[in-house]
Design a protein around this motif. Structure first.
Motif, PDB file in Angstrom:
ATOM      1  N   LYS A 179       0.686  -1.349   0.069  1.00 24.85           N
ATOM      2  CA  LYS A 179       0.202   0.208   0.014  1.00 24.85           C
ATOM      3  C   LYS A 179       0.950   1.219  -0.044  1.00 24.85           C
ATOM      4  O   LYS A 179       0.564   2.183  -0.604  1.00 24.85           O
ATOM      5  N   THR A 235       1.114   3.821  -3.063  1.00 29.07           N
ATOM      6  CA  THR A 235       0.785   5.210  -2.889  1.00 29.07           C
ATOM      7  C   THR A 235       1.809   6.187  -3.406  1.00 29.07           C
ATOM      8  O   THR A 235       1.540   7.187  -4.052  1.00 29.07           O
ATOM      9  N   VAL A 278      -5.795   4.844  -3.441  1.00 32.07           N
ATOM     10  CA  VAL A 278      -4.897   5.076  -4.368  1.00 32.07           C
ATOM     11  C   VAL A 278      -5.208   5.648  -5.815  1.00 32.07           C
ATOM     12  O   VAL A 278      -4.669   6.415  -6.324  1.00 32.07           O
TER      13      VAL A 278
END
Length: 602
Positions: free
Chosen positions: A284, A288, A517
């Motif tokens: 993650k 991002t 995202v």
């Protein structure tokens, strides 16, 4: 020492005034010393003993990660009872199964919401005599009492003085006597494997199991009392539980906050030196950062891609043991100043290393973080092996492996490639399941169900789950989790990837979008932000197709993904497609999305 409570007692004696835990308090954080923790544990243990907690009993904890979870766990153990862990995301029916199967007579619940869950199945848990609520109200019928009411000590008037006690309270609940009576092979924890298929099994872990694993971490000299450990992982999971015991063993201060939406903020404020996480968190973070750079485009994106490529060259040279040329070192220094140093600062600027476990970590993700000076130490273990069996060490990281075995842990590779683990960390067995226990344990060696190999230095490389390997109709074996990790690393907009193809004539994939995202990128590109519309947009499909093509280029033809579909919703625990530890339930995904998968082969 013979138990976790005796380990805590030794820690208090050694460093009574050192910081033990740090917890959110208003707009800041409050610290507790080991002495203060010990006093809270002692008083609660005496109260729990008065309620019936003791040897050969079980107490379930239904709560998210917070200080009270640890205090309650340590207090339960001090009475001689065992803790049964339940994820707060478990349904009422799932919770009732664990409570009943474990034989729990007391349940500690986080709040009124969890109490309501228990009330809905109260008839199914007739042996539960008391529910203790942490944040909530007592009930008129006396079934629910508050943690606060028990935290001052037993109602029968036991001693409230600090330190050791001798007997004399009306309930005979002398704290030191309770702790001294606990044997190293007594049951400490029942953790129910969430399982990607089938009924959950209660893994019986003794005090000695945990003491061995924590002692092994101390022996490899990974941590020091000067570290600050940030804990957000579920304590219901064996990985979180191991971290609890390790930090007592070494005397490391732990900042605790289980709120996932606060992880980034907490890292910046706390400036920890160590944090453990599942690979999904690192994916993650990577996605991002990568998506933000792609959205900014232009010079920023070119600098980021150049820095990433430069960092990868340096990391791969180090992995080979090769000398990094002077020109590359100079480029890397500039890349660090322009890109990587800023990333380190987002994590507080003091991270010595991250620890990754619970699922495979993509090598691409590992290399990216290492280039940024944020090395991830990937480890391996199962609930059945007290969570920790192998770990890469800072001075000898080898990406693509889970490192060397802990001191005292044995490893064998069976003829079919299955990994077998032996040693003090291996479970006592599955609760009430002698047949399943006999199938899993052979002469003290645990059949892990994972396929792997050892390299020339004895480091373990995990290939895949034995039961999850895909065998195409052409007889070729494909490791799905390996492909899934690489595809996720190649496309920052993806949340999950599910590779399919068992007994099919080629491999296909389902992918889900990480809307946190992808939405900013979609908005910047004037694309739809509704998941259903976005998944069918040619631009979105092109991004996913590009990533899959990139991964396919390095694979044999039979292992390449030929077709894919973008789903409108993510896999979640609530829909049953993920376990509470965020592993994909493969059978559930196949059943839920069977029509989509079948259409690939129509």
């Amino acid at each position: 020492m013979s138990s976790i409570p005796s380990l805590l007692r030794d820690r208090i004696a050694a460093t009574p005034d050192a910081e033990a835990y740090r917890v959110p308090s208003g707009d800041g954080w409050t610290s507790l010393t080991w002495r203060e923790v010990g006093e809270r544990v002692r008083r609660l243990a005496l109260s729990l003993s008065e309620l019936g907690s003791g040897p050969d009993t079980r107490v379930s904890i239904l709560c998210s990660t917070r200080l009270e979870w640890i205090i309650c766990d340590l207090a339960v153990l001090a009475t001689g009872a065992a803790t049964t862990t339940i994820y707060p995301s478990n349904t009422a029916a799932e919770s009732a199964f664990v409570i009943t199967d474990s034989g729990s007579t007391i349940v500690i619940a986080e709040n009124d919401e969890q109490v309501a869950k228990l009330r809905s199945v109260q008839k199914e848990v007739p042996d539960v005599t008391r529910v203790i609520v942490i944040d909530g109200s007592p009930s008129d019928d006396g079934w629910v009492v508050t943690l606060a009411s028990l935290s001052e000590g037993p109602q029968s008037g036991g001693s409230q003085s600090g330190g050791s006690q001798s007997g004399g309270d009306d309930g005979g609940a002398d704290y030191d006597a309770m702790v001294d009576a606990i044997g190293q092979h007594d049951l400490a924890t029942l953790i129910y494997t969430s399982g990607t298929t089938g009924r959950p099994k209660g893994v019986e872990l003794t005090h000695d199991n945990w003491l061995y694993a924590a002692g092994a971490v101390r022996e490899i000299d990974l941590l020091s009392p000067a570290d600050l450990h940030f804990l957000w992982l579920p304590l219901s999971h064996s990985f979180g539980k191991l971290l609890e015991v390790v930090m007592i063993e070494v005397g490391v201060a732990t900042a605790i906050d289980g709120r996932l939406d606060k992880i980034a903020e907490n890292l910046g404020v706390l400036k920890p030196t160590v944090m453990a996480a599942a690979p999904r968190i690192f994916e993650k973070i990577h996605n991002t950062v990568a998506a933000n750079m792609q959205r900014d485009g232009g010079l920023k994106l070119r600098i980021f891609n150049w820095a990433r490529q430069t960092g990868a060259r340096v990391v791969r040279a180090r992995q080979r043991g090769a000398e990094v040329p002077f020109s590359t070192r100079a480029e890397y220094a500039l890349a660090d100043r322009l890109v990587f140093a800023k990333l380190r600062e987002r994590f507080g600027g003091r991270i010595r290393f991250f620890i990754s476990g619970a699922a495979p970590l993509s090598q691409d993700i590992a290399e990216f973080f290492d280039a940024a000076g944020l090395t991830i130490l990937e480890g391996y273990g199962l609930t059945e092996t007290s969570a920790g069996s192998f770990l890469n060490l800072p001075q000898s990281v080898r990406f693509g492996t889970v490192g060397l075995p802990f001191p005292g842990t044995g490893v064998r590779i069976a003829d079919d490639g299955e990994i077998l683990i032996g040693g003090r960390g291996v479970m006592r067995g599955y609760h009430g399941l002698p047949v399943e226990t006999a199938e899993a344990l052979e002469d003290g060696w645990l059949r892990t169900g994972d396929i792997g190999e050892l390299d020339e230095a004895g480091r373990l490389r995990i290939t895949d789950r034995k039961k999850e390997l895909i065998k195409t109709s052409g007889g070729k074996y494909v490791a799905p989790t390996y492909l899934e990790g690489r595809i996720k690393a190649a496309c920052p907009y993806l949340s999950h990837v599910f590779v399919h193809g068992d007994r099919r004539n080629y491999v296909t994939a389902l992918v889900t979008l990480d809307m946190d995202v992808v939405e900013p990128w979609a908005r910047a590109e004037s694309l739809p932000t509704d998941p259903e519309e976005l998944r069918e947009h040619p631009r979105m499909r092109a991004e996913v197709e590009k990533a899959i093509k990139q991964v396919n280029e390095g694979e044999a033809s039979y292992a390449t993904v030929k077709k894919f579909a973008i789903l409108g919703g993510d896999f979640t625990v609530e829909t049953g497609e993920l376990t509470p530890s965020l592993k994909i339930r493969r059978k559930a995904v196949e059943e839920r999305h069977g029509e989509v998968l079948d259409a690939f082969y129509a």
